[in-house]
Enzyme design. Structure first.
Site, short mmCIF file in Angstrom:
data_model
loop_
_atom_site.label_atom_id
_atom_site.label_comp_id
_atom_site.label_asym_id
_atom_site.label_seq_id
_atom_site.Cartn_x
_atom_site.Cartn_y
_atom_site.Cartn_z
N ASP A 23 0.83 -1.21 0.00
CA ASP A 23 0.00 0.00 0.00
C ASP A 23 0.86 1.26 0.00
O ASP A 23 1.99 1.27 0.50
CB ASP A 23 -0.92 -0.02 1.23
CG ASP A 23 -2.05 1.00 1.12
OD1 ASP A 23 -2.47 1.29 -0.02
OD2 ASP A 23 -2.50 1.50 2.16
N ASN A 71 -11.01 -2.30 -5.35
CA ASN A 71 -10.20 -1.40 -6.19
C ASN A 71 -10.83 -1.16 -7.57
O ASN A 71 -10.48 -0.19 -8.25
CB ASN A 71 -8.76 -1.92 -6.35
CG ASN A 71 -7.91 -1.82 -5.10
OD1 ASN A 71 -6.99 -2.61 -4.90
ND2 ASN A 71 -8.20 -0.84 -4.24
C1 IPE Z 1 -5.47 -2.61 -0.13
O1 IPE Z 1 -5.15 -1.29 -0.28
C2 IPE Z 1 -5.44 -3.31 -1.47
C3 IPE Z 1 -4.12 -3.45 -2.09
C4 IPE Z 1 -2.98 -3.09 -1.58
C5 IPE Z 1 -4.13 -4.08 -3.37
P1 IPE Z 1 -6.26 -0.16 -0.45
O2 IPE Z 1 -5.54 1.12 -0.63
O3 IPE Z 1 -7.21 -0.56 -1.51
O4 IPE Z 1 -7.01 -0.23 0.96
P2 IPE Z 1 -7.81 0.89 1.74
O5 IPE Z 1 -8.76 1.52 0.77
O6 IPE Z 1 -6.80 1.89 2.22
O7 IPE Z 1 -8.46 0.17 2.88
C1 IPE Z 2 -1.55 0.24 -3.37
O1 IPE Z 2 -1.36 1.60 -3.36
C2 IPE Z 2 -1.79 -0.30 -4.77
C3 IPE Z 2 -3.18 -0.69 -5.02
C4 IPE Z 2 -4.17 -0.65 -4.18
C5 IPE Z 2 -3.48 -1.14 -6.36
P1 IPE Z 2 -2.57 2.62 -3.40
O2 IPE Z 2 -2.95 2.85 -4.82
O3 IPE Z 2 -3.67 2.16 -2.52
O4 IPE Z 2 -1.90 3.93 -2.83
P2 IPE Z 2 -2.46 4.85 -1.69
O5 IPE Z 2 -2.79 3.97 -0.51
O6 IPE Z 2 -3.65 5.55 -2.24
O7 IPE Z 2 -1.33 5.77 -1.39
MG MG Z 3 -4.10 2.41 -0.57
#
Ligand code: IPE
Ligand code: IPE
Ligand code: MG
Length: 247
Positions: A23, A71
Site C-alpha cells: 500500500d 479497487n
Molecule cells: C489494499 O489497499 C489493497 C491493495 C494493496 C491491493 P487499499 O488502498 O485498496 O485499501 P484501503 O482503501 O486503504 O483500505
Molecule cells: C496500493 O497503493 C496499490 C493498489 C491498491 C493497487 P494505493 O494505490 O492504494 O496507494 P495509496 O494507498 O492511495 O497511497
Molecule cells: Mg491504498
C-alpha cells in the site's frame, strides 16, 4: 541488502509464508507532485526486488495483494493503467520466474480480469506449475469476504450432491474451499504505507499471523526493510493460544 542484517536473520527459523499488502503507491506519487500511476510504476519495480530477495533468502511462499475487489471502484483510468502494468509485468518477468524455479499462482476472481491479463497470467501459471523453490501468489481482484461466501456456496452445492456432509465439514475441509487451498497460513502479514487495517485480505488465513505495519510506502520499501520485518517476526513469541511456560 546489508550483510549485517542478513547475519541477524536466523535462517533456521525463516517464516514459511509472507503475505504483503502493498500500500501507499498513490500517496508516494502525490507527495512528489506526480500522478498516482507513477507510484504504481515504481511499485512494480519493488515487486521485482522483493520477490528476488525473498527467493534468494529461501522464503517458500510470498503472497502479494495487488488488486482488491474494491479497487475496481477507482477511477477507470487508474484501473486500466494497473491492468496494463500487470500485463506488462507478466510479459517482462515470465523468464525470470521460470529461470528462478518460482511457481506463479493467483488468488481472487480471476475471471474479472481483462482478457490479455488473464491469458498471460494463466500461461505463466501453467508454464511454471512444476517449479518448486517458491510460490509467488498474486492476489488479483481478491476479496476475502467474497472468497468465504464463494466457499460456502461451493460447500452447499457439494452437500446437495452428497459430496460432503455437515459432520464432515472441519476447519481443514473448509480451508480446502478457499483460493489458498494447499497453502500454509501466512506467518507474517505485512502492510506498508502506514495504515493499520486489513482491507479484506486473507481474513480466514491470518488468524494467527504476526501482523507487521510499516510506515514506508510501497515504492520506498526495500529488501532491507523486509529483512527488518523478518527480524521483528523472529523476536516475537508465537503462542497459538497456549500458555507460556515460565519454568
Ligand atoms: C489494499 O489497499 C489493497 C491493495 C494493496 C491491493 P487499499 O488502498 O485498496 O485499501 P484501503 O482503501 O486503504 O483500505
Ligand atoms: C496500493 O497503493 C496499490 C493498489 C491498491 C493497487 P494505493 O494505490 O492504494 O496507494 P495509496 O494507498 O492511495 O497511497
Ligand atoms: Mg491504498
Amino acid at each position: 541488502m546489508s550483510s549485517e542484517n542478513r547475519s541477524r536473520i536466523d535462517l533456521e527459523r525463516l517464516p514459511v509464508h509472507i503475505a504483503i499488502i502493498m500500500d501507499g503507491n498513490g500517496r508516494w506519487a502525490n507527495e512528489r507532485g506526480l500522478k498516482r500511476i507513477e507510484g504504481h510504476k515504481k511499485g512494480g519495480d519493488v515487486v521485482d526486488d522483493i520477490t528476488t530477495y525473498a527467493r534468494q533468502l529461501g522464503i517458500k511462499y510470498l503472497t502479494l495483494y495487488a488488486f482488491s475487489t474494491e479497487n475496481w471502484q477507482r477511477d477507470p483510468e487508474e484501473v486500466s493503467f494497473l491492468m496494463q502494468l500487470l500485463a506488462d509485468f507478466l510479459r517482462e518477468k515470465r523468464e525470470k520466474i521460470l529461470n528462478n524455479n518460482i511457481r506463479l499462482n493467483a488468488i481472487g476472481n480471476i475471471d474479472d480480469l481483462p482478457q490479455l491479463v488473464k491469458e498471460r497470467l494463466i500461461a505463466v501459471m501453467n508454464e511454471s506449475s512444476k517449479n518448486s523453490e517458491m510460490v509467488l501468489t498474486l492476489a488479483l481482484s481478491y476479496g476475502s469476504r467474497s472468497e468465504i461466501v464463494n466457499a460456502v456456496k461451493s460447500i452447499l452445492r457439494d452437500s446437495s450432491q452428497g459430496k460432503i456432509s455437515v459432520d464432515e465439514l472441519t476447519e481443514q475441509r473448509f480451508s480446502d474451499y478457499l483460493y489458498t487451498k494447499g497453502m500454509p497460513d501466512p506467518d507474517i502479514l505485512l502492510r506498508t504505507g502506514g495504515e493499520k487495517r486489513i482491507s479484506n485480505f486473507l481474513l480466514y488465513q491470518i488468524s494467527y499471523s504476526e501482523l507487521i505495519f510499516v510506515e514506508k510506502k510501497w515504492p520506498d520499501f526495500t529488501p532491507s526493510d523486509l529483512e527488518e520485518a523478518i527480524i521483528e517476526f523472529q523476536r516475537r513469541q508465537r503462542r497459538f493460544g497456549r500458555a507460556k511456560s515460565i519454568i
